[in-house]
Design an enzyme around this catalytic site. Structure first.
Site, PDB file in Angstrom:
ATOM      1  N   ASP A 188       0.885  -1.208   0.026  1.00 48.69           N
ATOM      2  CA  ASP A 188       0.138   0.078  -0.046  1.00 48.69           C
ATOM      3  C   ASP A 188       0.784   1.512  -0.002  1.00 48.69           C
ATOM      4  O   ASP A 188       0.406   2.646  -0.075  1.00 48.69           O
ATOM      5  CB  ASP A 188      -0.992  -0.018   1.065  1.00 48.69           C
ATOM      6  CG  ASP A 188      -0.280  -0.257   2.735  1.00 48.69           C
ATOM      7  OD1 ASP A 188       1.058   0.133   2.515  1.00 48.69           O
ATOM      8  OD2 ASP A 188      -0.921  -0.955   3.331  1.00 48.69           O
ATOM      9  N   ASP A 209       6.787  -7.293  -2.591  1.00 45.12           N
ATOM     10  CA  ASP A 209       5.337  -7.497  -2.404  1.00 45.12           C
ATOM     11  C   ASP A 209       4.812  -8.573  -3.620  1.00 45.12           C
ATOM     12  O   ASP A 209       5.002  -8.189  -4.774  1.00 45.12           O
ATOM     13  CB  ASP A 209       4.387  -6.172  -2.476  1.00 45.12           C
ATOM     14  CG  ASP A 209       3.148  -6.613  -1.768  1.00 45.12           C
ATOM     15  OD1 ASP A 209       2.918  -6.344  -0.745  1.00 45.12           O
ATOM     16  OD2 ASP A 209       2.251  -6.879  -2.710  1.00 45.12           O
ATOM     17  N   ASP A 269       7.361 -13.712  -4.377  1.00 42.07           N
ATOM     18  CA  ASP A 269       7.310 -14.076  -3.246  1.00 42.07           C
ATOM     19  C   ASP A 269       8.634 -13.751  -2.175  1.00 42.07           C
ATOM     20  O   ASP A 269       9.676 -14.016  -2.780  1.00 42.07           O
ATOM     21  CB  ASP A 269       6.990 -15.482  -3.317  1.00 42.07           C
ATOM     22  CG  ASP A 269       7.107 -16.403  -2.180  1.00 42.07           C
ATOM     23  OD1 ASP A 269       6.044 -16.158  -1.314  1.00 42.07           O
ATOM     24  OD2 ASP A 269       7.963 -17.125  -1.666  1.00 42.07           O
ATOM     25  N   ASP A 319       6.279  -6.078   6.922  1.00 37.75           N
ATOM     26  CA  ASP A 319       4.869  -5.700   7.183  1.00 37.75           C
ATOM     27  C   ASP A 319       4.147  -6.844   6.408  1.00 37.75           C
ATOM     28  O   ASP A 319       3.384  -6.270   5.318  1.00 37.75           O
ATOM     29  CB  ASP A 319       4.760  -4.243   6.594  1.00 37.75           C
ATOM     30  CG  ASP A 319       3.694  -3.654   7.006  1.00 37.75           C
ATOM     31  OD1 ASP A 319       2.800  -4.260   7.831  1.00 37.75           O
ATOM     32  OD2 ASP A 319       3.248  -2.694   6.367  1.00 37.75           O
TER      33      ASP A 319
END
Length: 522
Positions: free
Chosen positions: A311, A331, A365, A383
């Site tokens: 995000d 990510d 990954d 995170d």
């Protein structure tokens, strides 16, 4: 010993038609199974559990279906056509029905078991009836007939297994993909019976099959037309606030909601959900991201690795330090990163962090990337999504943290978002234990984030000396985190103190068991 009977004219083409029907029906049957497993994984999050339930129930029901088909063998052709129509209708509508049961009725578990049993029952009845139909074309020895049918069945299953993830899901999605397979299933069954075995159908059977075909076509056609509106309505039922963006990527369902915080208030509450789990609320996300990022930035920080955080909010905080030379974000889902790059309000919230030239994004990954990474980082920020699914539990294991240690500089630091020490204390302390067993010294801490509750983190450094839990001397102005708040964050109340729980590993993912048990009911 049974021998093959003499061939009759046209038997080769008829036999090929039966085996083709077996091939197609097997492909459709496996797609139904995979659709139920995939839907459960998205909605419930327990991929292994959902697969076990669906496959176990369906295979059991297939055995029952084979027995139930015995009395139908004298009218094998008509019975097979009726079963295929029923299977096309129920299989085609299965995803829609289960989604409705989840969104409105809160009966997903019983509905899943019932659906899996009925579909398995119908699938199990296919092979005995097709065996009878094959033998009526040309009688064969039992071994030869079984070999032919099973060969077509298993190869068809391979087609279904490949078509579901690589064709149906990307092109049609789960709901419409099941409808497409339902149509294929019905056409395959009716085409075989109405061509090769049409003389075996009585007038009454033909009328019944024609009427059934119309009903199935109308139901599946209406479901196709209404699918988009149904999915929108059902999805909105699951979320408190209006949905402003929704998509199903290759990896997860991504939903963004937005609402006015209170009547007459200008601010809005933007929320991101992945597979139904809240990732942040714009009202208080700064509490979470300040607590996650700034303590770990005390020390060298030229090279920063961020695992997850698609995000862009953690990256926003990292980029507030001008001496950060590069931020590498790993990510898995490019769709989340794309949303963070393009959605106007989310870009405003993350300060358009992915547009900064210091940031590079790798859509890989994290576990696999770390195994081959050769770079060294001063700071690693993990995170990642909570370990309540099989796919994410491996990212909270001793092995994973050992991989992180291998890419850390000698004086590097790691911070891990670790869930709630209040709602999920065993999960939290298992994560902390896993970090320690990977060769780190730890400094656990927790803060209050209203959208999440009491939320915990683990700050860690390689070696025996625990890292100092302090803000950097040159920390930028923060809205929530102060030196006093951070010192208090290191203290845990008596009823949520350190627990002596084992670490989580790849072969024993204890954190997955803890997370599922502790978050149940919340």
């Amino acid at each position: 010993m049974t021998t093959d009977a003499p061939a009759r004219p046209g038997w080769r083409a008829a036999r090929a038609a039966v085996l083709l029907a077996v091939f197609v029906c097997a492909a459709c049957g496996l797609v139904y199974e995979l659709a139920l497993v995939a839907l459960g994984s998205y909605l419930i999050g327990d991929a292994v559990g959902q697969a076990s339930i669906v496959l176990g129930v369906m295979i059991f029901a297939m055995g029952v279906g084979a027995l139930v088909a015995k009395p139908l063998q004298p009218r094998a052709a008509a019975a097979f056509a009726a079963i295929e129509l029923t299977l096309a209708l129920l299989g085609g509508l299965s995803v829609l029905g289960l989604y409705a049961a989840f969104a409105w009725l809160d009966l997903y578990g019983p509905a899943l078991v019932g659906t899996a049993f009925v579909l398995g029952l119908l699938i199990g009845a296919e092979i005995p009836l097709l065996m009878v139909m094959l033998q009526r074309i040309r009688e064969q020895s039992a071994g030869s007939a079984v070999a032919d049918l099973f060969a077509a069945d298993y190869v068809g299953a391979l087609l279904g297994g490949l078509a579901f993830p690589f064709l149906l899901m990307p092109v049609f999605g789960q709901l419409k993909g099941a409808l497409v397979v339902g149509v294929v299933n019905a056409v395959a069954g009716l085409a075989l019976v109405c061509t090769v075995f049409r003389r075996e159908l009585s007038r009454r059977a033909r009328v019944a099959l024609a009427a059934g075909s119309v009903v199935v076509a109308l139901c599946l056609g209406y479901a196709w037309i209404a699918a988009a509106d149904f999915e929108l309505t059902a999805r909105q039922q699951l979320y408190r606030d209006p949905v402003v963006h929704a998509e199903r990527s290759r990896y997860q369902e991504i939903v963004l909601t937005r609402s006015v915080r209170e009547i007459g208030h200008a601010d809005t509450d933007l929320r991101l959900f992945l597979n139904g789990d809240l990732q942040f609320s714009s009202v208080d996300e700064y509490r979470y991201h300040e607590s996650l990022v700034h303590p770990v930035m005390r020390g060298p920080r030229g090279e920063v690795l961020v695992l997850g955080a698609g995000d862009g909010l953690a990256v926003r905080e990292i980029l507030r330090y001008p001496d950060v030379r590069r931020v590498t974000v790993v990510d898995l889902d490019p769709a989340v990163v794309k949303l963070a790059r393009t959605e106007p309000q989310l870009r405003e919230l993350n300060h358009d962090s992915f547009a900064d030239p210091r940031v590079r994004v790798l859509n890989l990954d994290a576990f696999g990337w770390l195994r081959t990474a050769t770079e060294r980082f001063d700071v690693v920020v993990a995170d990642l999504p909570d370990p309540d699914e099989t796919a994410t539990a491996k990212l909270y294991t001793v092995e994973f943290y050992a991989l992180i240690r291998s890419v850390l500089a000698g004086d590097g630091r790691l911070v891990v978002q670790s869930g709630s020490p209040y709602f999920a204390p065993r999960s939290y302390w298992s994560i902390e234990r896993s970090v320690r067993e990977a060769g780190f010294a730890t400094a656990p801490y927790h803060v209050d984030v209203p959208s999440f509750g009491d939320w915990g983190f683990v700050l860690a450094a390689p070696g025996a000396a625990a890292p100092v839990l302090e803000l950097p001397a040159d920390a930028p102005p923060l809205r929530f985190l102060t030196p006093e708040v951070l010192r208090a964050a290191a203290a845990f109340p008596a009823d949520r103190g350190r627990m002596d729980v084992p670490a989580s590993t790849l072969l024993q993912p204890r954190v997955l068991e803890y997370a599922r048990a502790e978050w149940r009911g919340y």
